[in-house]
Design a protein around this motif. Sequence first.
Motif, mmCIF file in Angstrom:
data_model
loop_
_atom_site.group_PDB
_atom_site.id
_atom_site.type_symbol
_atom_site.label_atom_id
_atom_site.label_comp_id
_atom_site.label_asym_id
_atom_site.label_seq_id
_atom_site.Cartn_x
_atom_site.Cartn_y
_atom_site.Cartn_z
ATOM 1 N N VAL A 1 0.846 -1.205 0.000
ATOM 2 C CA VAL A 1 0.000 0.000 0.000
ATOM 3 C C VAL A 1 0.881 1.255 0.000
ATOM 4 O O VAL A 1 0.633 2.212 -0.748
ATOM 5 N N VAL A 2 1.939 1.224 0.808
ATOM 6 C CA VAL A 2 2.854 2.380 0.877
ATOM 7 C C VAL A 2 3.514 2.595 -0.493
ATOM 8 O O VAL A 2 3.618 3.735 -0.978
ATOM 9 N N ARG A 3 3.918 1.486 -1.116
ATOM 10 C CA ARG A 3 4.570 1.592 -2.435
ATOM 11 C C ARG A 3 3.609 2.221 -3.461
ATOM 12 O O ARG A 3 3.977 3.141 -4.200
ATOM 13 N N LEU A 4 2.359 1.745 -3.457
ATOM 14 C CA LEU A 4 1.365 2.273 -4.408
ATOM 15 C C LEU A 4 1.044 3.744 -4.122
ATOM 16 O O LEU A 4 0.900 4.548 -5.044
ATOM 17 N N ALA A 5 0.944 4.087 -2.850
ATOM 18 C CA ALA A 5 0.639 5.481 -2.496
ATOM 19 C C ALA A 5 1.772 6.401 -2.950
ATOM 20 O O ALA A 5 1.535 7.475 -3.503
ATOM 21 N N ARG A 6 3.014 5.955 -2.736
ATOM 22 C CA ARG A 6 4.177 6.751 -3.177
ATOM 23 C C ARG A 6 4.147 6.939 -4.687
ATOM 24 O O ARG A 6 4.532 7.985 -5.199
ATOM 25 N N ALA A 7 3.684 5.889 -5.395
ATOM 26 C CA ALA A 7 3.656 5.948 -6.860
ATOM 27 C C ALA A 7 2.453 6.743 -7.365
ATOM 28 O O ALA A 7 2.273 6.910 -8.574
ATOM 29 N N GLY A 8 1.593 7.194 -6.426
ATOM 30 C CA GLY A 8 0.460 8.024 -6.823
ATOM 31 C C GLY A 8 -0.726 7.238 -7.364
ATOM 32 O O GLY A 8 -1.580 7.803 -8.058
ATOM 33 N N VAL B 1 1.414 4.095 11.451
ATOM 34 C CA VAL B 1 2.666 4.866 11.347
ATOM 35 C C VAL B 1 3.152 4.975 9.900
ATOM 36 O O VAL B 1 3.346 6.087 9.399
ATOM 37 N N PRO B 2 3.339 3.832 9.181
ATOM 38 C CA PRO B 2 3.818 3.977 7.793
ATOM 39 C C PRO B 2 2.802 4.657 6.878
ATOM 40 O O PRO B 2 3.178 5.228 5.851
ATOM 41 N N LEU B 3 1.510 4.625 7.253
ATOM 42 C CA LEU B 3 0.470 5.215 6.397
ATOM 43 C C LEU B 3 0.180 6.667 6.745
ATOM 44 O O LEU B 3 -0.581 7.347 6.039
ATOM 45 N N ALA B 4 0.793 7.148 7.829
ATOM 46 C CA ALA B 4 0.459 8.481 8.346
ATOM 47 C C ALA B 4 0.572 9.607 7.311
ATOM 48 O O ALA B 4 -0.281 10.497 7.286
#
Length: 403
Positions: free
Chosen positions: A295-302, A340-343
């Motif tokens: 999820v963090v990877r996808l969010a970073r990629a927009g 925390v990682p999604l904050a």
Amino acid sequence: MITSTTGPQPADFADVRATNLAVVLRFVREHAPCSRADIAASTGLNKATVSSLVADLIDRRLVRETGLTENRVGRPATMLVLDGSPYAAIGVEINVDTVSAVAVDLAGERLLTWRRSFSAGDAVNQGVAAVGAVVRRVVGRMAKEERQVLGLAVAVPGLVDVQGTVRIAPGLGWRDADLGGDLAKALRDPGFPIQVDNDANLAALAEQRFGAHAGASDLVYLTGELGVGAGVILDGRLRKGGRGFSGEIGHVQLDPEGPRCHCGRRGCLEAMAGIAAVLRRDLSPAETQVEIEEVVRLARAGDAGTLATLDSVGRHLGQGVSLLASLLNPEVVILGGYYVPLAPWLLPAVHDELAGRVVAEEAGGCQVVASTLGHDAAALGGAARVLDSVDSGRLPGGLSRIP
Ligand SMILES: [Zn+2]
């Protein structure tokens, strides 16, 4: 005839002495290096009393003299610091598939951090035996370092009453478990106190003592593990409520038509803003860890879908935080666990909701931040609870000067 037991009682000399020892110990913890004269000036205790109390703390190896002196008019004063090198405080956190253990010394320096895989088993005694085995190894390690264990506090994801009985821990399948008593038996009466508390409560204590907002007197910790719960500190003290069940905000209903919650109801905060809402399904903790990284990877990629999900979860989380802010007016709400990682993606929506929902200006000064203590916050909080007991007067033995 009506008798009163609440009238003035003669002060117990030993109690007064224990209280004063704790006052001096706390002063040294907060102000070291400091001199006996500093302690007398700040606490209002007279110099002879302070000298006697400090001598007792030195005998107990809780405080030591440094080689440093402070130059004053008159003779130089010897400076004092915390010692505590022969002691350890242990915190343990039981999770659905892991047990974490942390040990710290009296000054809070980390001595040990372990995480072991764990299965609660089919019966409470199997789970207790598994936890007991981890604790025995930690205690063994501390004994090898010639440290005396000051106490153990165990964090459980569930309802723990004020007596320390685990009333219900759904993820572990435990009900009405006397975990403290069972652990004492498993450890063959180890000679140190064992406390049991809810994971959010202990994580809040960890934040109060060790976190980025350490010392905050009004603080709420919100767990973002498989469940959502709050640990509440008001006026500097953990507030557990009448039976110990405060902070169950995860089952406050946000939407009667919302998704089904683990508790059987619909639209609870946990179902709308918990980790299952981010991942849109229930997974094991190990799978959850992997999925959150994705999820963090996808969010970073927009990725648009991921960002929309995190915005929606952040809004529901913001509704929950607004309740806390309106009800308790904390200085800070600290998001823990998987939050925390999604904050970075949750917090903008949380702040929006706070601004729109809390009547007080600037949400009553309430900040919302991600924890810096990591997944072991509740275990660290267990150790903090033990240090709190020492600071409030439950001192380990030593050569007491009272006959
Ligand atoms: Zn629920």
